[in-house]
Design an enzyme around this catalytic site. Structure first.
Site, PDB file in Angstrom:
ATOM      1  N   LYS A   1       0.849  -1.191   0.000  1.00 22.11           N
ATOM      2  CA  LYS A   1       0.000   0.000   0.000  1.00 22.11           C
ATOM      3  C   LYS A   1       0.885   1.241   0.000  1.00 22.11           C
ATOM      4  O   LYS A   1       1.592   1.513   0.960  1.00 22.11           O
ATOM      5  CB  LYS A   1      -0.887   0.036   1.248  1.00 22.11           C
ATOM      6  CG  LYS A   1      -1.696   1.325   1.312  1.00 22.11           C
ATOM      7  CD  LYS A   1      -2.223   1.580   2.689  1.00 22.11           C
ATOM      8  CE  LYS A   1      -2.328   3.045   3.071  1.00 22.11           C
ATOM      9  NZ  LYS A   1      -2.286   4.053   2.057  1.00 22.11           N
TER      10      LYS A   1
ATOM     11  N   GLY B   1       6.900   4.718   8.532  1.00 21.01           N
ATOM     12  CA  GLY B   1       6.008   5.857   8.752  1.00 21.01           C
ATOM     13  C   GLY B   1       6.200   6.399  10.154  1.00 21.01           C
ATOM     14  O   GLY B   1       7.280   6.289  10.725  1.00 21.01           O
ATOM     15  N   SER B   2       5.133   6.950  10.691  1.00 19.66           N
ATOM     16  CA  SER B   2       5.248   7.637  11.980  1.00 19.66           C
ATOM     17  C   SER B   2       5.315   6.640  13.138  1.00 19.66           C
ATOM     18  O   SER B   2       4.803   5.520  13.045  1.00 19.66           O
ATOM     19  CB  SER B   2       4.059   8.564  12.172  1.00 19.66           C
ATOM     20  OG  SER B   2       2.875   7.808  12.175  1.00 19.66           O
ATOM     21  N   THR B   3       5.922   7.079  14.223  1.00 19.16           N
ATOM     22  CA  THR B   3       6.046   6.210  15.400  1.00 19.16           C
ATOM     23  C   THR B   3       4.669   5.864  15.956  1.00 19.16           C
ATOM     24  O   THR B   3       4.431   4.735  16.395  1.00 19.16           O
ATOM     25  CB  THR B   3       6.941   6.891  16.452  1.00 19.16           C
ATOM     26  OG1 THR B   3       8.259   7.020  15.882  1.00 19.16           O
ATOM     27  CG2 THR B   3       7.042   6.066  17.724  1.00 19.16           C
TER      28      THR B   3
ATOM     29  N   GLY C   1       3.205   3.182  13.862  1.00 18.23           N
ATOM     30  CA  GLY C   1       4.013   1.976  14.121  1.00 18.23           C
ATOM     31  C   GLY C   1       3.595   1.317  15.420  1.00 18.23           C
ATOM     32  O   GLY C   1       3.482   0.091  15.512  1.00 18.23           O
TER      33      GLY C   1
ATOM     34  N   GLU D   1      10.092   0.899  10.540  1.00 15.20           N
ATOM     35  CA  GLU D   1      11.083   1.959  10.374  1.00 15.20           C
ATOM     36  C   GLU D   1      10.327   3.252  10.639  1.00 15.20           C
ATOM     37  O   GLU D   1       9.460   3.633   9.852  1.00 15.20           O
ATOM     38  CB  GLU D   1      11.667   1.880   8.958  1.00 15.20           C
ATOM     39  CG  GLU D   1      12.986   2.577   8.834  1.00 15.20           C
ATOM     40  CD  GLU D   1      12.824   4.003   8.363  1.00 15.20           C
ATOM     41  OE1 GLU D   1      12.775   4.892   9.255  1.00 15.20           O
ATOM     42  OE2 GLU D   1      12.747   4.226   7.155  1.00 15.20           O
TER      43      GLU D   1
ATOM     44  N   CYS E   1      13.066  10.775   7.412  1.00 15.26           N
ATOM     45  CA  CYS E   1      13.026  10.218   8.771  1.00 15.26           C
ATOM     46  C   CYS E   1      14.351  10.384   9.484  1.00 15.26           C
ATOM     47  O   CYS E   1      14.392  10.540  10.693  1.00 15.26           O
ATOM     48  CB  CYS E   1      12.602   8.755   8.725  1.00 15.26           C
ATOM     49  SG  CYS E   1      13.538   7.821   7.514  1.00 15.26           S
TER      50      CYS E   1
ATOM     51  N   GLU F   1       9.610  15.218  16.290  1.00 17.33           N
ATOM     52  CA  GLU F   1       9.971  15.169  14.873  1.00 17.33           C
ATOM     53  C   GLU F   1       9.090  16.163  14.116  1.00 17.33           C
ATOM     54  O   GLU F   1       7.862  16.021  14.084  1.00 17.33           O
ATOM     55  CB  GLU F   1       9.734  13.748  14.339  1.00 17.33           C
ATOM     56  CG  GLU F   1      10.091  13.600  12.889  1.00 17.33           C
ATOM     57  CD  GLU F   1       9.887  12.179  12.363  1.00 17.33           C
ATOM     58  OE1 GLU F   1       8.838  11.579  12.673  1.00 17.33           O
ATOM     59  OE2 GLU F   1      10.767  11.680  11.661  1.00 17.33           O
TER      60      GLU F   1
HETATM   61  P1  NDP Z   1       1.753   7.757   8.683  1.00 17.52           P
HETATM   62  O1  NDP Z   1       2.590   6.966   9.602  1.00 17.52           O
HETATM   63  O2  NDP Z   1       0.377   8.083   9.085  1.00 17.52           O
HETATM   64  O3  NDP Z   1       1.645   7.030   7.256  1.00 17.52           O
HETATM   65  C1  NDP Z   1       2.588   6.142   6.710  1.00 17.52           C
HETATM   66  C2  NDP Z   1       1.858   5.047   5.939  1.00 17.52           C
HETATM   67  O4  NDP Z   1       1.049   4.287   6.826  1.00 17.52           O
HETATM   68  C3  NDP Z   1       0.893   5.563   4.882  1.00 17.52           C
HETATM   69  O5  NDP Z   1       0.847   4.645   3.819  1.00 17.52           O
HETATM   70  C4  NDP Z   1      -0.421   5.574   5.614  1.00 17.52           C
HETATM   71  O6  NDP Z   1      -1.521   5.539   4.766  1.00 17.52           O
HETATM   72  C5  NDP Z   1      -0.317   4.303   6.430  1.00 17.52           C
HETATM   73  N1  NDP Z   1      -1.132   4.271   7.634  1.00 17.52           N
HETATM   74  C6  NDP Z   1      -1.529   5.296   8.412  1.00 17.52           C
HETATM   75  N2  NDP Z   1      -2.242   4.843   9.454  1.00 17.52           N
HETATM   76  C7  NDP Z   1      -2.287   3.502   9.361  1.00 17.52           C
HETATM   77  C8  NDP Z   1      -2.865   2.467  10.147  1.00 17.52           C
HETATM   78  N3  NDP Z   1      -3.530   2.721  11.253  1.00 17.52           N
HETATM   79  N4  NDP Z   1      -2.723   1.197   9.743  1.00 17.52           N
HETATM   80  C9  NDP Z   1      -2.027   0.910   8.625  1.00 17.52           C
HETATM   81  N5  NDP Z   1      -1.473   1.848   7.838  1.00 17.52           N
HETATM   82  C10 NDP Z   1      -1.578   3.128   8.203  1.00 17.52           C
HETATM   83  O7  NDP Z   1       2.511   9.064   8.338  1.00 17.52           O
HETATM   84  P2  NDP Z   1       1.866  10.405   7.824  1.00 17.52           P
HETATM   85  O8  NDP Z   1       1.869  10.327   6.373  1.00 17.52           O
HETATM   86  O9  NDP Z   1       0.549  10.727   8.439  1.00 17.52           O
HETATM   87  O10 NDP Z   1       2.866  11.443   8.400  1.00 17.52           O
HETATM   88  C11 NDP Z   1       2.748  11.848   9.762  1.00 17.52           C
HETATM   89  C12 NDP Z   1       4.102  11.995  10.394  1.00 17.52           C
HETATM   90  O11 NDP Z   1       4.756  10.737  10.369  1.00 17.52           O
HETATM   91  C13 NDP Z   1       5.054  12.913   9.689  1.00 17.52           C
HETATM   92  O12 NDP Z   1       4.870  14.236  10.065  1.00 17.52           O
HETATM   93  C14 NDP Z   1       6.361  12.376  10.151  1.00 17.52           C
HETATM   94  O13 NDP Z   1       6.644  12.902  11.417  1.00 17.52           O
HETATM   95  C15 NDP Z   1       6.140  10.905  10.253  1.00 17.52           C
HETATM   96  N6  NDP Z   1       6.592  10.167   9.078  1.00 17.52           N
HETATM   97  C16 NDP Z   1       7.722   9.451   9.179  1.00 17.52           C
HETATM   98  C17 NDP Z   1       8.195   8.795   8.084  1.00 17.52           C
HETATM   99  C18 NDP Z   1       9.435   8.009   8.124  1.00 17.52           C
HETATM  100  O14 NDP Z   1      10.045   7.778   7.085  1.00 17.52           O
HETATM  101  N7  NDP Z   1       9.857   7.514   9.254  1.00 17.52           N
HETATM  102  C19 NDP Z   1       7.535   8.861   6.790  1.00 17.52           C
HETATM  103  C20 NDP Z   1       6.302   9.585   6.811  1.00 17.52           C
HETATM  104  C21 NDP Z   1       5.887  10.214   7.923  1.00 17.52           C
HETATM  105  P3  NDP Z   1      -2.171   6.922   4.235  1.00 17.52           P
HETATM  106  O15 NDP Z   1      -1.126   7.588   3.427  1.00 17.52           O
HETATM  107  O16 NDP Z   1      -3.304   6.433   3.421  1.00 17.52           O
HETATM  108  O17 NDP Z   1      -2.556   7.695   5.439  1.00 17.52           O
END
Ligand code: NDP
Length: 826
Positions: free
Chosen positions: A191, A244-246, A249, A266, A300, A397
């Site tokens: 996804k 993605g976000s902590t 995660g 990650e 990140c 962050e």
């Molecule tokens: P998220 O962690 O929300 O999203 C990352 C991915 O996870 C996206 O594909 C998202 O889908 C999906 N997702 C979100 N919620 C769920 C869930 N409950 N179950 C399964 N999948 C899920 O990051 P955001 O895009 O909202 O960004 C928010 C913050 O996260 C940023 O400001 C940053 O601080 C951090 N971040 C960190 C990253 C890293 O590389 N470590 C990368 C991106 C963000 P969808 O896009 O459809 O919401």
């Protein structure tokens, strides 16, 4: 006018990349379907989401919005494909992956432009970094597909992998996930992030082009609540890989707890960028640009905390301001632009909110004098000085182009400040003194440390976090283990499932019989309790009761009574009481964790010294072999010969980890740069562990020995049913030069104590070998500080079998890889 005058007065001229081929491609494919089983299909809901170009806020494309029915279909396709893909020879998989890499290069410019349009990042970055690295990942992992059978013997693919990726490096994150998964013979359902799906859809087209078998790669666009969550919970998915976000995660950790799904996370970071006063400040300035303004700071591992040695701070800050003034921000497709757009209005608002909070909290904010474009979502490079380490902007962050700077005086203070974060993803260290840099790098708790460079990535060198930055690595050989499992597991579990009496077995052997087979003296001593020996000269001593033994807990090298003041009976298989142990509680666990932390110097000692101590423990255990064997018989009722076998296996295991202590060393990578990457296996820190019931001594030694061999300190909960073999060991430890606090033993109710350990913020990893329920509890509770867990989901393993219970798996669980990048050359 001479050349110098022209150079000084020359106007900036835009160099726009054409968007036409990419827009044409989008037009031809609109609206985009889902990619399931190598087919483009409409979503079950028939709904679409709009993708926006963040540089101008205008709609770019319509992508299908999948829901849980689509997830079912994609998982079914991946499951069906797994049957044959997992058995496809490595060489054949390597050919497919090689073809993918080639096709990425063939479409590189289209992919780069699409990525810029969809995400807002500059074409310079997508063209020169993202897409080349994507190709490199597929080439590199094609190699691992080829070598899997020889280099990972005894491992098999995990199955269907659910992969969830963020928007900041859309295609690169896809490559980091899909390449190792396919190389190891898994199939995937991926996804992409809601905002940035387009390059994943172009990738799907490449999958078709190269003729990858149907169902091996499935791509579902849509929203987190519809697709992401369904994927995470889907029973047909064997592993989740998430970036993605902590916070998300943490939710995923909780949602998968106890399910047996493998998980790698990650997550976020707040990475330190440490500048010593002997650093080349002009290089540092360029480093900072790469660290925090690369990809608009939406990285990140962005170097978002600038830590500068006090005497050069003013000079560096003024140089930085000059450089910031000259940064160019604007149309991402302009090849001379340094910074593009923020991915979405929501992300922009969040950056603005945190920056306003920084100002409110009293820090000094500085931005260049030029203005951002008014259309699209832009935010200027921003520098905060006069920042206190505890403020929000120093801890949270921001995920935007915002740098906070602080100062330090000594290297020790720099390390303390660098580690003053709940994250641990990356760091960079700047100094012309390589001795200083190499001394500081291992002390910073982060998965990657860059020396005199920053944001370096390569497929050969694993990437991933410590602490709340997640666990698992992507890239390198270490990254492959996220996508395989030991082949014996499936064999063993199917054997266990087929045993008719339902009793737990290991390696086909009953784990605990009911009849002790001992006789004579052994019988009396083994059953020890209430045996009075008649006799004595002249009948003066008619009978002597045995001297009462009180096994205590073992904390900080001392035998201690339980805080509760309560003891628990230990019974033999006939339910006769054979002793008592302390009934440990929360306070005992906390004391033990504190002691384990205080012993952290253990990791800094030499591996030779650790090996020597393990050998010494083995030597002292052997001296007391008879006593330990009888203790096993007494607790388990197993035959004495079996008990001797267990003691000898424990001694052999101690020898094995003494041997490994100075041999599990890490590797040196040669990524395509002038320099090396030192991949070091580091201790994780404090490991909490719950021992299995099956082999009271061997289970205990099998867990403790690898952990301490690798430099960890441990808090051990021995077998709840048969704890006396573990408590007997403290006398062995006391005579073996083991420093205080390296091994701490808390006896009591296993699952209650584990809950405290798993909840504990200062425990870095948790191992659990008990029930399925207990495993779930440990995984759930670990989400608090995202500690690494290793649990058995209630499945037994044969602790006598070295394939199952000794070696690399245990060493890997005892370590985390830190990659230290050291470029060289003048
Ligand atoms: P998220 O962690 O929300 O999203 C990352 C991915 O996870 C996206 O594909 C998202 O889908 C999906 N997702 C979100 N919620 C769920 C869930 N409950 N179950 C399964 N999948 C899920 O990051 P955001 O895009 O909202 O960004 C928010 C913050 O996260 C940023 O400001 C940053 O601080 C951090 N971040 C960190 C990253 C890293 O590389 N470590 C990368 C991106 C963000 P969808 O896009 O459809 O919401």
């Amino acid at each position: 006018m001479n050349v110098m005058d022209i150079f000084e007065t020359m106007e900036y001229g835009p160099a726009p990349e054409s968007a036409t081929p990419a827009l044409q491609w989008i037009k031809e494919h609109q609206p985009f379907g889902l990619f399931i089983n190598n087919q483009w299909v409409a979503s079950a809901s028939g709904q679409y989401l709009e993708s926006i170009n963040p540089a101008n806020g205008k709609p770019l494309a319509q992508v299908a919005a999948a829901n849980s029915a689509d997830v079912d279909a994609a998982v079914a396709a991946a499951r069906a494909a797994f049957e044959s893909w997992s058995k496809t020879p490595g060489h054949v998989r390597a050919r497919s992956m090689y073809a993918i890499a080639r096709h990425i290069q063939k479409h590189s410019r289209l992919l780069a432009v699409l990525e810029s349009l969809d995400n807002g990042k500059t074409i310079r970055e997508t063209r020169d970094l993202d897409i080349p690295l994507v190709a490199r990942h597929f080439y590199y992992h094609a190699g691992w597909a080829q070598l899997m059978s020889s280099e990972l013997p005894g491992f098999e693919p995990v199955g269907v992998v659910g992969q969830i990726i963020p928007w900041n490096f859309p295609l690169l994150m896809l490559a980091w996930k899909i390449a190792p998964a396919l190389a190891m013979g898994n199939t995937v359902v991926l996804k992409p992030a809601r905002y940035t799906s387009l390059t994943a859809l172009k990738f799907a087209e490449i999958v078709q082009e190269v003729g990858l078998p149907a169902g091996v790669v499935n791509i579902l666009t849509g929203e987190a609540s519809q697709v992401g969550e369904a994927l995470v919970r889907h029973p047909g998915v064997n592993k989740i890989a998430f970036t993605g976000s902590t916070d998300v995660g943490r939710n995923i950790r909780r949602a998968t707890a106890g399910s047996g799904k493998k998980l790698s996370l990650e997550l976020g970071g707040k990475s330190p960028f440490v500048v010593f006063d002997d650093a080349d400040l002009d290089s540092v300035v360029e480093g900072v640009v790469d660290a925090i303004w690369f990809n608009q700071g939406q990285v990140c591992c962005a170097g978002s905390r600038l830590l500068v040695q006090e005497d050069v701070a003013d000079s560096l800050i003024s140089k930085l301001r000059v450089r910031m003034e000259k940064l160019r921000l604007g149309d991402p497709l302009d090849k001379v632009v340094d910074m593009g757009a923020i991915v979405s209005p929501g992300q922009l608002k969040e950056i603005q909110r945190l920056v306003a909070q920084g100002v409110e909290e009293g820090a000094d904010m500085w931005q260049p004098s030029w203005a951002c474009p008014t259309e699209g979502y832009f935010f200027p490079p921003t520098l905060f000085t006069n920042v206190s380490p505890a403020t929000t902007i120093a801890q949270v962050e921001i995920f935007g182009p915002v740098l906070v700077s602080m100062t330090f005086r000594t290297p020790a203070e720099a390390v303390a400040l660098a580690n003053n974060t709940r994250y641990g993803l990356a760091a960079s260290v700047w100094s012309e003194n390589i001795n200083l840099a190499l001394d500081v790098a291992p002390k910073i708790k982060a998965g990657s440390v860059w020396i005199n460079c920053t944001n370096m990535f390569d497929a050969s060198s694993g990437f991933g976090g410590y602490r709340e930055s997640g666990f698992g690595r992507e890239g390198g050989k270490e990254g492959l283990y996220e996508y395989v499992r030991p082949a014996w597991e499936a064999r063993e579990r199917s054997k266990q499932a087929s045993t008719t009496n339902g009793a737990a077995t290991a390696g086909g052997k009953a784990l605990h019989g009911t009849q002790p087979v001992i006789s004579g003296d052994d019988d009396e001593q083994a059953n020890g309790h209430n045996v009075w020996r008649a006799g004595g000269e002249n009948g003066v001593i008619a009978a002597l009761p045995p001297i009462d033994r009180t096994p205590k807990m073992f904390i900080k090298g001392k035998q201690v009574r339980p805080d509760s003041g309560y003891s628990r009976d230990v019974v033999d298989p006939q339910q006769r009481v054979i002793g008592q142990v302390g009934d440990g509680n929360r306070k005992d666990v906390r004391n033990a964790v504190e002691a384990a932390h205080a012993a952290s110097g253990w990791a800094a000692g030499t591996t030779h010294n650790r090996a020597q101590i393990l050998y010494y423990i083995a030597e002292n255990l052997e001296i007391r072999e008879n006593e330990f064997a009888r203790r096993i018989v007494q607790q388990t009722g197993r035959p004495l010969a079996d008990a001797y076998e267990e003691v000898q296996a424990a001694i052999s295991r101690l020898f094995s980890y003494a041997a490994w202590a100075d041999k599990y060393e890490g590797v040196i990578h040669r990524p395509p740069l002038r320099g090396v990457v030192l991949a070091m296996n580091e201790a994780i820190g404090v490991i909490g562990m719950a021992c299995p019931d099956e082999y009271p001594l061997l289970g205990f030694i099998s867990l403790v020995a690898p952990a301490i061999a690798m430099g960890n300190t441990v808090v051990v909960i021995p077998s709840q049913r048969s704890p006396l073999s573990a408590t007997d060991c403290y006398q062995v430890f006391e005579t073996s030069d083991l420093p205080d606090g390296v091994v701490n033993i808390v006896t009591g109710e296993r699952d209650a104590l584990c809950q405290v350990l798993a909840d504990h913020e200062d425990v870095d990893a948790m191992w659990y070998f008990g029930s399925a329920d207990g495993s779930k509890q440990v995984e759930l509770a670990s989400a608090g500080n995202m500690k690494r867990t290793w649990v058995n989901y209630g499945h037994a393993r044969n602790w006598l079998d070295t394939e199952q219970s000794e070696g690399e798996e245990f060493l890997r669980e005892s370590t985390q890889v830190k990659n230290i990048w050291v470029p060289y050359g003048e």
